[in-house]
Motif scaffolding. Sequence first.
Motif, PDB file in Angstrom:
ATOM      1  N   TRP A  39       2.261  -1.383  -0.050  1.00 39.85           N
ATOM      2  CA  TRP A  39       1.292  -0.762  -0.962  1.00 39.85           C
ATOM      3  C   TRP A  39       0.117  -1.704  -1.146  1.00 39.85           C
ATOM      4  O   TRP A  39       0.285  -2.914  -1.271  1.00 39.85           O
ATOM      5  N   PHE A  93      -5.412   3.931  -3.527  1.00 40.89           N
ATOM      6  CA  PHE A  93      -4.155   3.261  -3.249  1.00 40.89           C
ATOM      7  C   PHE A  93      -3.638   3.765  -1.909  1.00 40.89           C
ATOM      8  O   PHE A  93      -3.661   4.973  -1.644  1.00 40.89           O
ATOM      9  N   ASN A 140      -0.502   3.551   1.100  1.00 41.11           N
ATOM     10  CA  ASN A 140       0.881   3.205   1.431  1.00 41.11           C
ATOM     11  C   ASN A 140       1.055   3.293   2.949  1.00 41.11           C
ATOM     12  O   ASN A 140       0.711   4.301   3.561  1.00 41.11           O
TER      13      ASN A 140
END
Length: 359
Positions: free
Chosen positions: A154, A161, A163
């Motif tokens: 992450w 954000f 991932n």
Amino acid sequence: MKIVDRYITQTVLSGTLIVLFILVGLFTFFSFIDELDDIGKQRYGLQQVIQYEVLKIPQQIYDLFPSAVLLGSLLGLGILANHNELTVMRAAGLSILRIVIAVLKIGLLLTLLAMLIGEILAPLSQQYAYHNRAVAQSEHENQQIVFNNRYGFWARDGNDFINITTIFPAGGFGGIALYQFDDQQNLQTVTYARTAYYQNGQWLLKQVEKNHLQANQITREYLENTTWNAILKPELIKIVVIDPHQLSSLELYKYIQYLKHNEQQTAQYEFAFWTRLTYPLTAITMLILAIPFIFGSLRNVSVGQRTLVGALIGVGFHMLNQAAGNIGLVYGINSIFSALFPPLLFFVAALFLTQRVIF
């Protein structure tokens, strides 16, 4: 006198190289024994283990050099002292200061070489070692799974954000999920991509599913590819796979700037960064510490006893350095102070003991 300088240089150099060879050999052997437990994981066999350990040797040289230069100087000069060669040199008019200067010359040269290994060769070989190891242990030969848990990696990039679950050997990434928020921290878009590649300063996402979240509905669209502009670069992601202490100073600096940009904690990486910058001071300090033990109160003891004392000093410095770092992280002490305190303390002690011998 130049012949004497060369003789002292050769003696200190040979002693340091011998000790370094022994230390690197021991640490590599112990690491090899630990790595044997992973043999049999997919395509990870004995050949891959040997390759992995060989690629880690430059990092071992960099880490063990300060201890090696202390023990090697004690060994080399100790042999000269036990054979009364230092006594003859002094009787011939060679001062202790001249001997110290000759030792420092070769010490500075070796320190520069060790720094070049640590800043250029070691990070590259270390990352290549982990890369090959991860590929060999992955389920698919054309894919490198670098994360040990199902949540992947992450990272934050401003209000976004990301991932990432896999890294491909060719440099791309797989299993991408991108969450984009507005300034009020409201989720605006959720994007899933099968693969992603970094090209021309931006991310190229392929086989994309993009979900737009609105007050009363969710709009979904499918795209063959799309782009995402971000300061997050592939090398920053790969950096976190490696211990921060095993990165070059430039890589650490870049990663620290990225963390600061996203208002994340940087103390651990700043301490590692300043520890690397104090490396020359540490190496020279270990070298100077050998002088008072040769010409001071331990001049009549055996080489083995001197080596034992040197080993204890090296262990003491390592423990103090680790303690200063951990205390600094826990209590929020300035990273520069935490990194500088142990080498400066030992440096002042070394100068104090050495000047008593010389003057």
